[in-house]
Design a protein around this motif. Sequence first.
Motif, PDB file in Angstrom:
ATOM      1  N   ILE A  46       0.844  -1.197   0.000  1.00 44.63           N
ATOM      2  CA  ILE A  46       0.000   0.000   0.000  1.00 44.63           C
ATOM      3  C   ILE A  46       0.880   1.248   0.000  1.00 44.63           C
ATOM      4  CG2 ILE A  46      -1.663   1.336   1.360  1.00 44.63           C
ATOM      5  CD1 ILE A  46      -2.878  -1.299   2.262  1.00 44.63           C
ATOM      6  N   SER A  47       0.644   2.121  -0.962  1.00 43.38           N
ATOM      7  CA  SER A  47       1.432   3.348  -1.080  1.00 43.38           C
ATOM      8  C   SER A  47       1.122   4.294   0.078  1.00 43.38           C
ATOM      9  CB  SER A  47       1.105   4.033  -2.411  1.00 43.38           C
ATOM     10  OG  SER A  47       1.759   5.276  -2.510  1.00 43.38           O
ATOM     11  N   VAL A  48       2.171   4.871   0.648  1.00 43.18           N
ATOM     12  CA  VAL A  48       2.007   5.812   1.761  1.00 43.18           C
ATOM     13  C   VAL A  48       2.667   7.129   1.367  1.00 43.18           C
ATOM     14  CG1 VAL A  48       2.403   6.264   4.201  1.00 43.18           C
ATOM     15  CG2 VAL A  48       2.100   3.908   3.406  1.00 43.18           C
ATOM     16  N   PRO A  49       1.879   8.125   0.960  1.00 37.95           N
ATOM     17  CA  PRO A  49       2.448   9.432   0.603  1.00 37.95           C
ATOM     18  C   PRO A  49       3.176  10.050   1.795  1.00 37.95           C
ATOM     19  CG  PRO A  49       0.155   9.250  -0.100  1.00 37.95           C
ATOM     20  CD  PRO A  49       0.423   8.080   0.789  1.00 37.95           C
ATOM     21  N   GLU A  50       4.054  10.994   1.499  1.00 32.80           N
ATOM     22  CA  GLU A  50       4.874  11.601   2.550  1.00 32.80           C
ATOM     23  C   GLU A  50       4.034  12.242   3.645  1.00 32.80           C
ATOM     24  OE1 GLU A  50       8.522  14.860   3.044  1.00 32.80           O
ATOM     25  OE2 GLU A  50       7.771  14.304   1.051  1.00 32.80           O
ATOM     26  N   ALA A  51       2.940  12.911   3.257  1.00 31.28           N
ATOM     27  CA  ALA A  51       2.102  13.581   4.261  1.00 31.28           C
ATOM     28  C   ALA A  51       1.491  12.569   5.223  1.00 31.28           C
ATOM     29  CB  ALA A  51       1.002  14.382   3.569  1.00 31.28           C
ATOM     30  N   ALA A  52       1.008  11.427   4.679  1.00 30.04           N
ATOM     31  CA  ALA A  52       0.415  10.392   5.530  1.00 30.04           C
ATOM     32  C   ALA A  52       1.482   9.734   6.393  1.00 30.04           C
ATOM     33  CB  ALA A  52      -0.287   9.349   4.668  1.00 30.04           C
ATOM     34  N   ARG A  53       2.674   9.527   5.811  1.00 28.96           N
ATOM     35  CA  ARG A  53       3.783   8.939   6.572  1.00 28.96           C
ATOM     36  C   ARG A  53       4.146   9.836   7.764  1.00 28.96           C
ATOM     37  NH1 ARG A  53       7.458   5.073   5.465  1.00 28.96           N
ATOM     38  NH2 ARG A  53       6.551   4.857   3.376  1.00 28.96           N
ATOM     39  N   ASP A  54       4.196  11.133   7.527  1.00 28.35           N
ATOM     40  CA  ASP A  54       4.517  12.066   8.607  1.00 28.35           C
ATOM     41  C   ASP A  54       3.434  12.063   9.678  1.00 28.35           C
ATOM     42  OD1 ASP A  54       6.838  12.769   7.343  1.00 28.35           O
ATOM     43  OD2 ASP A  54       6.054  14.624   6.470  1.00 28.35           O
ATOM     44  N   ARG A  55       2.192  11.980   9.226  1.00 28.78           N
ATOM     45  CA  ARG A  55       1.079  11.977  10.179  1.00 28.78           C
ATOM     46  C   ARG A  55       1.162  10.765  11.111  1.00 28.78           C
ATOM     47  NH1 ARG A  55      -5.400  11.979   8.702  1.00 28.78           N
ATOM     48  NH2 ARG A  55      -6.157  11.875  10.859  1.00 28.78           N
ATOM     49  N   ILE A  56       1.480   9.604  10.551  1.00 29.03           N
ATOM     50  CA  ILE A  56       1.590   8.392  11.364  1.00 29.03           C
ATOM     51  C   ILE A  56       2.814   8.464  12.270  1.00 29.03           C
ATOM     52  CG2 ILE A  56       1.974   5.898  11.276  1.00 29.03           C
ATOM     53  CD1 ILE A  56       0.427   5.949   8.564  1.00 29.03           C
ATOM     54  N   ALA A  57       3.951   8.840  11.675  1.00 29.02           N
ATOM     55  CA  ALA A  57       5.209   8.848  12.423  1.00 29.02           C
ATOM     56  C   ALA A  57       5.213   9.860  13.565  1.00 29.02           C
ATOM     57  CB  ALA A  57       6.371   9.134  11.475  1.00 29.02           C
ATOM     58  N   ASN A  58       4.487  10.965  13.404  1.00 29.16           N
ATOM     59  CA  ASN A  58       4.503  12.023  14.406  1.00 29.16           C
ATOM     60  C   ASN A  58       3.359  11.937  15.414  1.00 29.16           C
ATOM     61  OD1 ASN A  58       6.792  13.208  13.257  1.00 29.16           O
ATOM     62  ND2 ASN A  58       5.558  14.351  11.779  1.00 29.16           N
ATOM     63  N   CYS A  59       2.504  10.922  15.250  1.00 32.16           N
ATOM     64  CA  CYS A  59       1.370  10.777  16.168  1.00 32.16           C
ATOM     65  C   CYS A  59       1.844  10.263  17.524  1.00 32.16           C
ATOM     66  CB  CYS A  59       0.341   9.821  15.581  1.00 32.16           C
ATOM     67  SG  CYS A  59      -1.155   9.668  16.579  1.00 32.16           S
ATOM     68  N   THR A  60       1.354  10.831  18.596  1.00 30.86           N
ATOM     69  CA  THR A  60       1.725  10.409  19.949  1.00 30.86           C
ATOM     70  C   THR A  60       0.530   9.886  20.745  1.00 30.86           C
ATOM     71  OG1 THR A  60       1.448  12.671  20.764  1.00 30.86           O
ATOM     72  CG2 THR A  60       3.668  12.008  20.066  1.00 30.86           C
ATOM     73  N   ASP A  61      -0.633   9.780  20.081  1.00 29.45           N
ATOM     74  CA  ASP A  61      -1.843   9.283  20.737  1.00 29.45           C
ATOM     75  C   ASP A  61      -1.863   7.759  20.619  1.00 29.45           C
ATOM     76  OD1 ASP A  61      -4.417   8.438  21.363  1.00 29.45           O
ATOM     77  OD2 ASP A  61      -5.344  10.276  20.616  1.00 29.45           O
ATOM     78  N   LEU A  62      -1.533   7.048  21.708  1.00 28.62           N
ATOM     79  CA  LEU A  62      -1.426   5.588  21.657  1.00 28.62           C
ATOM     80  C   LEU A  62      -2.751   4.916  21.319  1.00 28.62           C
ATOM     81  CD1 LEU A  62       0.975   4.807  24.641  1.00 28.62           C
ATOM     82  CD2 LEU A  62       1.385   4.374  22.214  1.00 28.62           C
ATOM     83  N   GLY A  63      -3.843   5.463  21.829  1.00 28.39           N
ATOM     84  CA  GLY A  63      -5.154   4.880  21.523  1.00 28.39           C
ATOM     85  C   GLY A  63      -5.457   4.934  20.040  1.00 28.39           C
TER      86      GLY A  63
END
Length: 285
Positions: free
Chosen positions: A230-247
Motif C-alpha cells: 500500500i502506497s504511503v504518501p509523505e504527508a500520511a507517513r509524517d502523520r503516522i510517524a509524528n502521532c503520539t496518541d497511543l489509543g
Amino acid sequence: MLSADVTEIQPLERRVDTVLRVEPSDGEAFLLAIETQGRRDNRKATSWSYYVAYLYEKFRLPVLLLVTCTDRRTARWASGPFTCEVRGWTTQSTHPLVLSPDNVPVITDRRTAARNLAMAAFSAITHSKNPKATAILEALFGALRETDPLTAVYFSGLLEIGLGDTPARQTWRKLMGFTNFFPGRGTLLEKTFLEGQAEGEAKGEARGEAKGEAKGEAKAILRFLEARGISVPEAARDRIANCTDLGLLNRWLDRTPHVESVDDLFTEDQRATADPGEACPTTPS
C-alpha cells in the motif's frame, strides 16, 4: 414534496465489522460483509440494508451479509428478512446468513483449526460464552502460529471485534501478545514489532516511555502497510510517524490488515485541520 437529492451532506460514520473480497476458483467474485451481533438491535434492520446497497454500488460486486451470534434468540431475529414495504409491495429485502452455536461446530483441536482457519475463528466467536471457549481459542492460536503473519494478524483482528466485551476477548489478547507470537522465527510480524519496540524503548529513555511506545507503534503500522504493497504518501507517513496518541495508533494498527488505501486508515478522523495541541495532526489535502 421532498428533495430528490440523495447526497449525504452531513458525514455519518457507518462501519461494517469486516469486509472481504472473495474470489472462489469455481465462480464469480463477491464481497463478504461480516457483522457480529450480541443482541437484538432494531436499528440493524436499516443499517444492514444500507451496508449491502452501498457496497454493491461502490464495488459492483454481489454482497453476502454474514452475521455471527452467540445465542439462539438473537440468531433467529438476525435471520430476517428485513424489508422495506409499502402496502404489501416489497421494495427491498435483506436476508443475512447467520452463524450461531446451532450451526457452527466447537473446534478444540489445533489440526482441525489449521485446516479451516475461518471456521475455527467463527467457532471461537459464536461459542465465546461456551465453557469450552478457552480451549477453542487455544486451538486457533496454535493453528495461527503455523500460518503466515498477515493471515495471523487478520484473524486476530477479526476476533478482537467478534469477541466483543467478553472474558473470551481478554483470553485471546493474552494468547496473542506480540512478545510470544512466532518466537524466534524472524517473521514480518515479529521483526516489525520488535524493531519498533526497540526503537520506541530507546527513544523512550530520552523522551518518556509513552512517546517511545508511540514511535514503535507508528513504525509497525508503516511496515505493515509497506508489506501489503500500500502506497504511503509523505504527508500520511509524517502523520503516522509524528502521532503520539497511543489509543489512535492502536486503532490504526488494528485497521492495517484490512485497508485498501492509506486514506482508509484515517476514516474516523472527520476534522479537516489539526487543533493547536493535537497529538496526531491531520493529513494536508
